[in-house]
Design a protein around this motif. Structure first.
Motif, PDB file in Angstrom:
ATOM      1  N   GLY A 278       0.818  -1.212   0.000  1.00 42.04           N
ATOM      2  CA  GLY A 278       0.000   0.000   0.000  1.00 42.04           C
ATOM      3  C   GLY A 278       0.849   1.257   0.000  1.00 42.04           C
ATOM      4  N   ALA A 279       1.950   1.259   0.746  1.00 40.23           N
ATOM      5  CA  ALA A 279       2.830   2.425   0.769  1.00 40.23           C
ATOM      6  C   ALA A 279       3.474   2.667  -0.582  1.00 40.23           C
ATOM      7  CB  ALA A 279       3.893   2.242   1.854  1.00 40.23           C
ATOM      8  N   VAL A 280       3.880   1.572  -1.255  1.00 40.02           N
ATOM      9  CA  VAL A 280       4.485   1.732  -2.579  1.00 40.02           C
ATOM     10  C   VAL A 280       3.471   2.293  -3.573  1.00 40.02           C
ATOM     11  CG1 VAL A 280       5.464   0.465  -4.527  1.00 40.02           C
ATOM     12  CG2 VAL A 280       6.242  -0.028  -2.212  1.00 40.02           C
ATOM     13  N   LEU A 281       2.241   1.782  -3.550  1.00 35.31           N
ATOM     14  CA  LEU A 281       1.211   2.283  -4.460  1.00 35.31           C
ATOM     15  C   LEU A 281       0.872   3.747  -4.175  1.00 35.31           C
ATOM     16  CD1 LEU A 281      -1.201  -0.792  -4.688  1.00 35.31           C
ATOM     17  CD2 LEU A 281       0.404   0.029  -6.417  1.00 35.31           C
ATOM     18  N   TRP A 282       0.803   4.097  -2.908  1.00 35.04           N
ATOM     19  CA  TRP A 282       0.491   5.498  -2.563  1.00 35.04           C
ATOM     20  C   TRP A 282       1.617   6.434  -3.004  1.00 35.04           C
ATOM     21  CZ3 TRP A 282      -3.379   8.484  -1.499  1.00 35.04           C
ATOM     22  CH2 TRP A 282      -3.172   9.740  -0.915  1.00 35.04           C
ATOM     23  N   ALA A 283       2.850   6.005  -2.805  1.00 33.78           N
ATOM     24  CA  ALA A 283       3.967   6.848  -3.238  1.00 33.78           C
ATOM     25  C   ALA A 283       3.990   6.982  -4.756  1.00 33.78           C
ATOM     26  CB  ALA A 283       5.282   6.249  -2.733  1.00 33.78           C
ATOM     27  N   ALA A 284       3.692   5.880  -5.458  1.00 32.59           N
ATOM     28  CA  ALA A 284       3.653   5.961  -6.926  1.00 32.59           C
ATOM     29  C   ALA A 284       2.512   6.849  -7.403  1.00 32.59           C
ATOM     30  CB  ALA A 284       3.522   4.556  -7.516  1.00 32.59           C
ATOM     31  N   PHE A 285       1.373   6.783  -6.719  1.00 35.59           N
ATOM     32  CA  PHE A 285       0.243   7.627  -7.105  1.00 35.59           C
ATOM     33  C   PHE A 285       0.543   9.104  -6.872  1.00 35.59           C
ATOM     34  CE2 PHE A 285      -3.639   9.872  -5.735  1.00 35.59           C
ATOM     35  CZ  PHE A 285      -4.340   9.847  -6.943  1.00 35.59           C
ATOM     36  N   MET A 286       1.150   9.422  -5.730  1.00 34.09           N
ATOM     37  CA  MET A 286       1.464  10.820  -5.443  1.00 34.09           C
ATOM     38  C   MET A 286       2.505  11.362  -6.410  1.00 34.09           C
ATOM     39  SD  MET A 286      -0.543  11.651  -3.030  1.00 34.09           S
ATOM     40  CE  MET A 286       0.171  13.218  -2.566  1.00 34.09           C
ATOM     41  N   ALA A 287       3.393  10.485  -6.894  1.00 35.80           N
ATOM     42  CA  ALA A 287       4.433  10.960  -7.808  1.00 35.80           C
ATOM     43  C   ALA A 287       3.925  11.104  -9.236  1.00 35.80           C
ATOM     44  CB  ALA A 287       5.621   9.999  -7.780  1.00 35.80           C
ATOM     45  N   THR A 288       2.851  10.385  -9.590  1.00 36.98           N
ATOM     46  CA  THR A 288       2.372  10.402 -10.984  1.00 36.98           C
ATOM     47  C   THR A 288       0.957  10.943 -11.121  1.00 36.98           C
ATOM     48  OG1 THR A 288       1.572   8.116 -10.781  1.00 36.98           O
ATOM     49  CG2 THR A 288       3.835   8.435 -11.575  1.00 36.98           C
ATOM     50  N   ARG A 289       0.398  11.537 -10.082  1.00 35.14           N
ATOM     51  CA  ARG A 289      -0.996  11.972 -10.155  1.00 35.14           C
ATOM     52  C   ARG A 289      -1.220  13.102 -11.149  1.00 35.14           C
ATOM     53  NH1 ARG A 289      -1.803  15.213  -4.416  1.00 35.14           N
ATOM     54  NH2 ARG A 289       0.072  16.511  -4.555  1.00 35.14           N
ATOM     55  N   HIS A 290      -0.169  13.912 -11.432  1.00 32.81           N
ATOM     56  CA  HIS A 290      -0.311  14.994 -12.398  1.00 32.81           C
ATOM     57  C   HIS A 290      -0.058  14.525 -13.823  1.00 32.81           C
ATOM     58  CE1 HIS A 290      -0.662  17.824  -9.124  1.00 32.81           C
ATOM     59  NE2 HIS A 290       0.499  17.413  -8.609  1.00 32.81           N
ATOM     60  N   LEU A 291       0.428  13.283 -13.975  1.00 39.16           N
ATOM     61  CA  LEU A 291       0.758  12.783 -15.302  1.00 39.16           C
ATOM     62  C   LEU A 291      -0.199  11.697 -15.784  1.00 39.16           C
ATOM     63  CD1 LEU A 291       4.636  12.497 -14.839  1.00 39.16           C
ATOM     64  CD2 LEU A 291       3.346  14.396 -15.838  1.00 39.16           C
ATOM     65  N   ILE A 292      -0.715  10.870 -14.855  1.00 39.18           N
ATOM     66  CA  ILE A 292      -1.560   9.728 -15.218  1.00 39.18           C
ATOM     67  C   ILE A 292      -2.930   9.929 -14.592  1.00 39.18           C
ATOM     68  CG2 ILE A 292      -1.816   7.225 -15.085  1.00 39.18           C
ATOM     69  CD1 ILE A 292       1.190   7.007 -14.837  1.00 39.18           C
TER      70      ILE A 292
END
Length: 308
Positions: free
Chosen positions: A40-54
């Motif tokens: 869950g932490a990995v998915l949340w970090a990936a989402f926060m890093a790519t939320r403006h792109l994807i």
């Protein structure tokens, strides 16, 4: 926990699986919480890093396989083991050496060192010596004694016989003062020595029909050995003593404990005997060479087969 009406004592239920891991959150173990929380932490970090792109829906669709794998590793179990432990065991087995050689080998043959695959590795057998009486030296880990046990048919016994077996086995466990290990091994059996012995002994029978029956039985055993891979089961009880000194003749509680366990098992209805040094060496050699079938041959033609 509940109060017992007589004596004011407390009684609590103890699970049968004493090695079961503790549940710390939502009926999940610490290992499962760590796997799910880490995913869950990995998915949340990936989402926060790519939320403006994807777009969120695209990210959600892409994260489903990763989340499914994490949930499977955490929750799915096969043969009592979680998938992450099975994967770790598979990786270790893949990179482990395929061949082992004794530690006292002077040098590695050049052909083995240059052959493809994993090179041979020294075999770290913890046994440092076997006494004629069956005492096994484990180096700095004390000593051990091995008991060979037979089996009984619990399902075919009456209710009274089942209660007697359980009570006898309970007395055996209550009388223990050291650790034991119950080991059940399955080995391949070679029927050809028995078939040859029956065939060679057939001419000595007093009747022609008995001789023909013996030859027919020998042919049946040979055909059975060719068509099927037969297995026989061996039950061993290993009694350990971590503080024993093998150099001290009076410091062999492992053998005394093994004799007591064998006597208790015999009283409960099991066949049990403490193995001597030669028998222990044979068991260890068979365990180190599982591809070599055990020859099945009766020492006495009138011997009754009970445990095979």
């Amino acid at each position: 926990m509940s109060r017992v009406p007589h004596g004011g004592r407390y009684a609590t239920r103890i699970p049968a699986d004493i090695d079961r891991e503790d549940r710390i959150l939502a009926n999940l173990t610490a290992r499962q919480v760590a796997i799910l929380g880490g995913a869950g932490a990995v998915l949340w970090a990936a989402f926060m890093a790519t939320r403006h792109l994807i777009p969120p829906l695209v990210f959600l669709a892409c994260s489903v396989p990763f989340a499914s794998i994490a949930v499977a590793f955490a929750l799915v179990r096969r043969e009592g083991q979680s998938l992450d432990r099975l994967l770790l065991a598979a990786v270790r087995q893949r990179f482990a050496p395929r061949r082992y050689v004794p530690r006292d080998v002077g040098g590695m043959p050049h052909r083995l060192g240059t052959s493809g695959g994993h090179p041979p590795a020294p075999f770290a057998l913890p046994v440092t010596g076997i006494h004629p009486d069956g005492l096994v030296e484990l180096g700095g880990h004390g000593c051990a004694a091995v008991i060979a046990c037979g089996t009984v048919s619990f399902a075919l016994a009456t209710v009274g016989e089942q209660e007697a077996l359980v009570a006898g086995f309970a007395r055996c466990l209550h009388g223990l003062s050291s650790r034991i290990q119950i080991l059940m091994r399955a080995e391949r059996m070679d029927l050809m020595p028995m078939a040859v012995r029956v065939f060679e002994a057939a001419p000595g029978l007093p009747d022609a029909e008995l001789e023909e029956a013996a030859r027919e039985h020998a042919r049946f055993l040979a055909d059975l050995a060719d068509r099927s891979e037969l297995l026989w089961r061996q039950v061993l009880v290993v009694v350990r003593d971590d503080s024993a000194d093998p150099n001290d003749a009076d410091s062999t509680p492992a053998l005394r404990q093994a004799e007591q366990v064998a006597a208790a098992l015999t009283a409960a209805g099991f066949e049990a005997r403490v193995l001597d040094g030669l028998a222990v060496s044979t068991v260890l050699a068979a365990a180190c060479d599982p591809n070599n079938p055990t020859p099945c041959s009766l020492r006495d033609p009138y011997e009754v087969v009970r445990s095979r």
